[in-house]
Design an enzyme around this catalytic site. Structure first.
Site, short mmCIF file in Angstrom:
data_model
loop_
_atom_site.label_atom_id
_atom_site.label_comp_id
_atom_site.label_asym_id
_atom_site.label_seq_id
_atom_site.Cartn_x
_atom_site.Cartn_y
_atom_site.Cartn_z
N ASP A 70 -7.45 -3.27 10.81
CA ASP A 70 -7.98 -4.21 9.81
C ASP A 70 -8.46 -5.52 10.45
O ASP A 70 -8.77 -6.47 9.74
CB ASP A 70 -6.91 -4.47 8.74
N LYS A 114 0.84 -1.20 0.00
CA LYS A 114 0.00 0.00 0.00
C LYS A 114 0.87 1.25 0.00
O LYS A 114 2.00 1.22 0.49
CB LYS A 114 -0.86 0.03 1.28
N ARG A 146 -10.28 -11.55 2.12
CA ARG A 146 -11.15 -12.59 1.55
C ARG A 146 -10.48 -13.97 1.59
O ARG A 146 -11.16 -14.99 1.68
CB ARG A 146 -11.55 -12.18 0.12
#
Ligand code: BES
Ligand code: MN
Ligand code: ZN
Length: 499
Positions: A287, A276, A350
């Site tokens: 997170d 990032k 995910r």
């Protein structure tokens, strides 16, 4: 921190010290007990209101120092707006607003829990008390200094005057369990990643055992044995080992299937090799807000002895760039057997959830599953900080969540799932790829998760990237880590929703 506030309930009596908080409506009308106890100070209030253009509208307050005829140091009159129309949620917010009017240096405050129409019911007074608790949370454990012009904050006792203190105390006990759960979630989200890494996060869940929650921690070896390679791939670049924690609260009928809650617990998300940009990366300590919510929820359910069987499962990892980190192009075989092509190592949440969702469905055959995850920046673009994105394969579950969202103010907004979106994550080399391109980023992330939800299991996914951390301060949340989801899901359970 929360222990700085002690809440007590008593009958109505004019207090001898500290701050007195009372309510008035948009006609400046006080409750009958309040008017009587204020005596001469009630006239003073009316004159001060006129002088200050105070009209009693919701969110406003009038602060009167050293009020004549009362022994307290301050009288704070909190406006309620139209008092007849107040919902339970309005009362929670009203309590939060009232708490916010108590100066930090005050040691004692008394709130007359009365509206112009008369004393609040025990349930209503308990909602006000809940709001006070939610407002009072601060994360200041790393503040060692105070600025010169800052007033010192002291521990305080707030006494809520009600018609039936014993009944109010009972009603509040249930909310206190939930407020404690919210504070636990907030603490976990606010804690920095050098302190709260997967192993330490897992250690902290052990506190739930005291409440009768079963806590099982799976280490890397145990997860490797289960073939959780999607989760393990995310953590393989970190010096900190991954963990999965499975929490069980059996408050329901023996042998009935549980409801299940699953949380994304990325203790820090650098993005990995798909790193990032530097700006704002510090926020990625949050997170793990989904996992934090699941822990807070399990606390709430156990502490209020909810009559439900519930499972909470969280995948804890740290996503780091490293010589051993996962690469774009890598293909991993998930626990479900489906192969995943890693396109972007920053789409890691995910991957973690894929294995935990599969594990929970296989292991527990739950009545339904709800997962919470700070999954996509795109959900913040779509919904800002006001609603969590809701995706579901089951309309009844989605409707029940929407209803709980309205009741608690932890709002959700339903987003679509459809085969056309699902196609976007077909991979050239594997069964599925972990990103779907620039468009509909939150939806393709949800489609990915759906591929790991076993057939026949009602499931909802809450993308809490915008609500779990950094939402604007309100009367019932002053914290960066908001604790979003604890009250929402506690309500879903309390409403008796079991699919
Ligand atoms: N944890 C982030 C999502 C996020 C962003 C949460 C901002 C809170 C605030 C997630 O792991 C992520 O990096 N998502 C990527 C997905 C992309 C690579 C497909 C994103 O949203 O950019
Ligand atoms: Mn990421
Ligand atoms: Zn992430």
């Amino acid at each position: 921190m929360a222990d700085a506030l002690t809440l007590a309930f008593s009958g109505f009596a004019a207090p001898a010290r500290g701050v007195l908080l009372v309510f008035c409506d948009d006609k400046l009308k006080l409750g009958p007990q309040t008017g009587r106890r204020l005596g001469r100070a009630a006239d003073r209030f009316r004159r001060a209101a006129a002088a200050n253009n105070f009209t009693g509208k919701s969110g406003s307050a009038l602060d009167i120092v050293a009020p004549a005829g009362l022994r307290v140091a301050r009288l704070v009159v909190v406006g309620t707006g139209k008092a007849k129309e107040l919902t339970s949620l309005d009362l929670v917010k009203l309590g939060g607003g009232a708490m916010g009017r108590i100066p930090g240096s005050a040691k004692a405050a008394t709130l007359f829990a009365e509206l112009p129409g008369g004393a609040l019911t025990p349930e209503q007074a308990a909602e006000v008390a809940l709001g006070m608790r939610l407002n009072a949370y601060r994360f200041d454990r790393y503040k060692t200094k105070r600025k010169e012009d800052e007033e010192p904050k002291t521990a305080k006792t707030v006494t809520i005057a009600v018609a039936d203190p014993a009944a109010a105390r009972r009603a509040f006990a249930l909310r206190q369990a939930v407020a404690d759960g919210v504070d636990i979630a907030r603490d976990l989200v606010n804690e920095p990643a050098n302190v709260l890494y997967p192993e330490e996060f897992a250690r902290r869940t052990a506190a739930l055992k005291k409440l009768g929650v079963g806590v099982e921690v799976l280490d890397v070896k145990a997860m490797a044995k289960l073939k959780m390679n999607a989760l393990l791939g995310v953590g393989q670049g970190s010096r900190r080992d991954s963990r999965m924690v499975v929490m069980r609260w059996n408050g329901g009928k023996r042998g009935t299937e549980p409801v299940a809650f699953v949380g994304k617990g990325v203790c820090f998300d650098t993005g990995g090799i798909s790193i990032k940009p530097a700006a704002g990366m510090e926020d990625m300590k949050g997170d793990m807000a989904g996992a934090a919510c699941v822990v807070g929820l399990m606390h709430a359910l156990a502490a209020r002895k909810a009559k439900v069987n519930a499972v909470g499962a969280i995948g804890l990892v740290e996503n780091m760039p490293d010589g051993n980190a996962q690469r774009p192009g890598d293909i991993v075989t998930s626990m479900s057997g489906q192969t995943i092509e890693i396109i972007n190592t920053d789409a890691e949440g995910r991957l973690v959830l894929a294995d935990v969702l599969w594990y929970v469905a296989r292991e527990f055959k739950p009545k339904f599953m709800v997962d919470l995850a700070t999954l996509t920046g795109a959900i913040i673009v779509a919904l800002g900080h006001e609603h969590a994105g809701l995706f579901a394969n089951d309309d009844k579950l989605a409707d029940a969540l929407a209803k709980a969202g309205q009741a608690t103010g932890e709002k959700v907004w339903r987003m679509p799932l459809a085969p056309e979106y699902d196609k976007l994550i077909d991979s050239k080399f594997a069964d599925v790829k972990n990103t779907g391109g620039r468009h509909a980023g939150s939806i393709t992330a949800a489609q990915f998760l759906q591929r790991f939800v076993r057939k026949g299991v009602p499931w909802a996914h809450l993308d809490i990237a915008g609500t779990g951390m950094g939402p604007p301060a309100t009367d019932i949340n002053k914290s960066w880590g908001s604790g979003y989801g604890v009250r929402l899901l506690d309500r879903l359970v309390a409403d008796g929703y079991e699919g």
